[in-house]
Each structure stands twice: as C-alpha cells, then as structure tokens.
Design a protein around this motif. Structure first.
Motif, PDB file in Angstrom:
ATOM      1  N   ILE A  83       0.866  -1.182   0.000  1.00 61.54           N
ATOM      2  CA  ILE A  83       0.000   0.000   0.000  1.00 61.54           C
ATOM      3  C   ILE A  83       0.905   1.234   0.000  1.00 61.54           C
ATOM      4  O   ILE A  83       1.854   1.311   0.782  1.00 61.54           O
ATOM      5  CB  ILE A  83      -0.904   0.040   1.255  1.00 61.54           C
ATOM      6  CG1 ILE A  83      -1.741  -1.237   1.377  1.00 61.54           C
ATOM      7  CG2 ILE A  83      -1.775   1.294   1.263  1.00 61.54           C
ATOM      8  CD1 ILE A  83      -2.762  -1.431   0.307  1.00 61.54           C
ATOM      9  N   VAL A  84       0.601   2.184  -0.865  1.00 62.87           N
ATOM     10  CA  VAL A  84       1.338   3.449  -0.916  1.00 62.87           C
ATOM     11  C   VAL A  84       0.347   4.563  -0.593  1.00 62.87           C
ATOM     12  O   VAL A  84      -0.715   4.653  -1.218  1.00 62.87           O
ATOM     13  CB  VAL A  84       1.974   3.687  -2.302  1.00 62.87           C
ATOM     14  CG1 VAL A  84       2.759   4.993  -2.310  1.00 62.87           C
ATOM     15  CG2 VAL A  84       2.863   2.516  -2.714  1.00 62.87           C
ATOM     16  N   ILE A  85       0.693   5.381   0.401  1.00 59.02           N
ATOM     17  CA  ILE A  85      -0.198   6.458   0.836  1.00 59.02           C
ATOM     18  C   ILE A  85       0.560   7.780   0.910  1.00 59.02           C
ATOM     19  O   ILE A  85       1.764   7.796   1.153  1.00 59.02           O
ATOM     20  CB  ILE A  85      -0.831   6.160   2.217  1.00 59.02           C
ATOM     21  CG1 ILE A  85       0.244   5.986   3.298  1.00 59.02           C
ATOM     22  CG2 ILE A  85      -1.735   4.942   2.147  1.00 59.02           C
ATOM     23  CD1 ILE A  85      -0.292   5.830   4.709  1.00 59.02           C
ATOM     24  N   PRO A  86      -0.155   8.887   0.725  1.00 59.12           N
ATOM     25  CA  PRO A  86       0.485  10.184   0.950  1.00 59.12           C
ATOM     26  C   PRO A  86       0.607  10.427   2.453  1.00 59.12           C
ATOM     27  O   PRO A  86      -0.209   9.937   3.234  1.00 59.12           O
ATOM     28  CB  PRO A  86      -0.482  11.177   0.303  1.00 59.12           C
ATOM     29  CG  PRO A  86      -1.814  10.508   0.371  1.00 59.12           C
ATOM     30  CD  PRO A  86      -1.540   9.027   0.263  1.00 59.12           C
ATOM     31  N   ASN A  87       1.607  11.173   2.842  1.00 59.01           N
ATOM     32  CA  ASN A  87       1.783  11.471   4.267  1.00 59.01           C
ATOM     33  C   ASN A  87       0.856  12.577   4.756  1.00 59.01           C
ATOM     34  O   ASN A  87       0.732  12.780   5.958  1.00 59.01           O
ATOM     35  CB  ASN A  87       3.237  11.834   4.561  1.00 59.01           C
ATOM     36  CG  ASN A  87       4.161  10.638   4.422  1.00 59.01           C
ATOM     37  OD1 ASN A  87       3.730   9.488   4.433  1.00 59.01           O
ATOM     38  ND2 ASN A  87       5.440  10.907   4.269  1.00 59.01           N
ATOM     39  N   ILE A  88       0.228  13.275   3.835  1.00 53.69           N
ATOM     40  CA  ILE A  88      -0.814  14.232   4.225  1.00 53.69           C
ATOM     41  C   ILE A  88      -2.160  13.637   3.827  1.00 53.69           C
ATOM     42  O   ILE A  88      -2.249  12.869   2.868  1.00 53.69           O
ATOM     43  CB  ILE A  88      -0.628  15.630   3.586  1.00 53.69           C
ATOM     44  CG1 ILE A  88      -0.769  15.561   2.065  1.00 53.69           C
ATOM     45  CG2 ILE A  88       0.689  16.250   3.994  1.00 53.69           C
ATOM     46  CD1 ILE A  88      -0.992  16.902   1.418  1.00 53.69           C
ATOM     47  N   PHE A  89      -3.182  13.986   4.563  1.00 54.37           N
ATOM     48  CA  PHE A  89      -4.504  13.419   4.309  1.00 54.37           C
ATOM     49  C   PHE A  89      -5.098  13.949   3.012  1.00 54.37           C
ATOM     50  O   PHE A  89      -5.234  15.153   2.813  1.00 54.37           O
ATOM     51  CB  PHE A  89      -5.451  13.726   5.469  1.00 54.37           C
ATOM     52  CG  PHE A  89      -6.854  13.245   5.222  1.00 54.37           C
ATOM     53  CD1 PHE A  89      -7.137  11.894   5.200  1.00 54.37           C
ATOM     54  CD2 PHE A  89      -7.872  14.143   4.986  1.00 54.37           C
ATOM     55  CE1 PHE A  89      -8.428  11.440   4.961  1.00 54.37           C
ATOM     56  CE2 PHE A  89      -9.167  13.709   4.750  1.00 54.37           C
ATOM     57  CZ  PHE A  89      -9.441  12.350   4.735  1.00 54.37           C
ATOM     58  N   ILE A  90      -5.418  13.015   2.130  1.00 51.69           N
ATOM     59  CA  ILE A  90      -6.216  13.268   0.931  1.00 51.69           C
ATOM     60  C   ILE A  90      -7.265  12.167   0.953  1.00 51.69           C
ATOM     61  O   ILE A  90      -6.921  10.987   1.005  1.00 51.69           O
ATOM     62  CB  ILE A  90      -5.371  13.202  -0.362  1.00 51.69           C
ATOM     63  CG1 ILE A  90      -4.240  14.237  -0.331  1.00 51.69           C
ATOM     64  CG2 ILE A  90      -6.266  13.406  -1.588  1.00 51.69           C
ATOM     65  CD1 ILE A  90      -3.246  14.113  -1.477  1.00 51.69           C
ATOM     66  N   LYS A  91      -8.517  12.522   0.943  1.00 57.58           N
ATOM     67  CA  LYS A  91      -9.581  11.536   1.147  1.00 57.58           C
ATOM     68  C   LYS A  91      -9.741  10.561  -0.019  1.00 57.58           C
ATOM     69  O   LYS A  91      -9.761   9.349   0.187  1.00 57.58           O
ATOM     70  CB  LYS A  91     -10.906  12.243   1.424  1.00 57.58           C
ATOM     71  CG  LYS A  91     -12.034  11.293   1.780  1.00 57.58           C
ATOM     72  CD  LYS A  91     -13.296  12.051   2.152  1.00 57.58           C
ATOM     73  CE  LYS A  91     -14.414  11.079   2.481  1.00 57.58           C
ATOM     74  NZ  LYS A  91     -15.662  11.770   2.817  1.00 57.58           N
ATOM     75  N   THR A  92      -9.877  11.059  -1.231  1.00 61.52           N
ATOM     76  CA  THR A  92     -10.124  10.190  -2.387  1.00 61.52           C
ATOM     77  C   THR A  92      -9.405  10.729  -3.621  1.00 61.52           C
ATOM     78  O   THR A  92      -8.867  11.839  -3.613  1.00 61.52           O
ATOM     79  CB  THR A  92     -11.629  10.094  -2.735  1.00 61.52           C
ATOM     80  OG1 THR A  92     -12.052  11.321  -3.340  1.00 61.52           O
ATOM     81  CG2 THR A  92     -12.484   9.780  -1.527  1.00 61.52           C
ATOM     82  N   LEU A  93      -9.463   9.964  -4.689  1.00 66.90           N
ATOM     83  CA  LEU A  93      -8.941  10.440  -5.973  1.00 66.90           C
ATOM     84  C   LEU A  93      -9.607  11.751  -6.384  1.00 66.90           C
ATOM     85  O   LEU A  93      -8.980  12.604  -7.008  1.00 66.90           O
ATOM     86  CB  LEU A  93      -9.194   9.391  -7.065  1.00 66.90           C
ATOM     87  CG  LEU A  93      -8.242   8.217  -7.127  1.00 66.90           C
ATOM     88  CD1 LEU A  93      -8.806   7.123  -8.032  1.00 66.90           C
ATOM     89  CD2 LEU A  93      -6.883   8.656  -7.612  1.00 66.90           C
ATOM     90  N   ASN A  94     -10.867  11.913  -6.013  1.00 68.87           N
ATOM     91  CA  ASN A  94     -11.600  13.135  -6.356  1.00 68.87           C
ATOM     92  C   ASN A  94     -11.010  14.377  -5.699  1.00 68.87           C
ATOM     93  O   ASN A  94     -11.326  15.495  -6.102  1.00 68.87           O
ATOM     94  CB  ASN A  94     -13.069  13.016  -5.941  1.00 68.87           C
ATOM     95  CG  ASN A  94     -13.812  11.976  -6.745  1.00 68.87           C
ATOM     96  OD1 ASN A  94     -13.447  11.670  -7.873  1.00 68.87           O
ATOM     97  ND2 ASN A  94     -14.858  11.422  -6.159  1.00 68.87           N
TER      98      ASN A  94
END
Length: 115
Positions: free
Chosen positions: A42-53
């Motif tokens: 799993i690869v995630i951003p370190n800042i919160f982004i809820k969805t692709l939208n």
C-alpha cells in the motif's frame, strides 16, 4: 475520519507494528495486512487526501510521487519485468474501504485481468 480511517495516520507516525518498506517526506509504503497477492504493498500520501476526487492543482505532485514510488518498489521487489498491477479505488461504489487516498501495488504471480 473514523477509527478505521485513522489507521493510515498511525502507520505514517510509526505507531503500529506495520512493516513499512519505504517512507520519505511525501509518501509511506507498507505491506498490506490482508494481501491479495504474494506482493501487496500500500502506498499512501503522508498528508490526508480523502479520495482520488480530492487530487487538485495544489497536491497533484503527491499523486505522481505515489506512482513513482510504487514503480520503484516493483523494480526493487523484482516484479517489474514479469508484471504487476496498480489499483486505486474511489468512494464506496468504487470499493474504497478506508477514506484515505491509497494505492495498491500487487504482483508476484499472474494476476487476473479486470475485464
């Protein structure tokens, strides 16, 4: 965010026993706890982004970096030549279970085509 969504924040802060395989200032990558393939990262951003939208002009480079790191991991795991799959789900009907942007890198075996 509910408790399920907060798990990624805890992983980024290394507050869990999750096996992190890559982390920099922009993204964190770790092994999925319920893998769907021999290699499931799993690869995630370190800042919160809820969805692709929620990718926008301001944060679009984070998305590009996520993809770059996924490819780098695929090469390091020696699955780039045989092939791998990158999957992202968006919202409930798209199969997104955790409301935090994330990318699945799957490989290590012949994977079924989606269509």
């Amino acid at each position: 965010m509910n408790n399920k969504d907060l798990i990624f924040q805890k992983i980024i802060k290394r507050e869990t026993s999750t096996h992190i395989i890559y982390q920099d200032k922009i993204v964190t990558a770790f092994e999925d706890i319920a893998p769907k393939a021999p290699i499931h990262i799993i690869v995630i951003p370190n800042i919160f982004i809820k969805t692709l939208n929620d990718i926008n002009q301001k944060n679009k480079n984070i998305f590009a970096h996520m993809l770059y790191i996924a490819v780098k991991i695929a090469k390091n795991k020696k699955i780039s030549e045989d092939g791998y799959k990158i999957v992202m789900n968006c919202n409930k009907n798209g199969g997104q279970e955790i409301n935090y942007l994330h990318m699945h890198l799957l490989g290590g075996e012949k994977l079924k085509a989606l269509y």
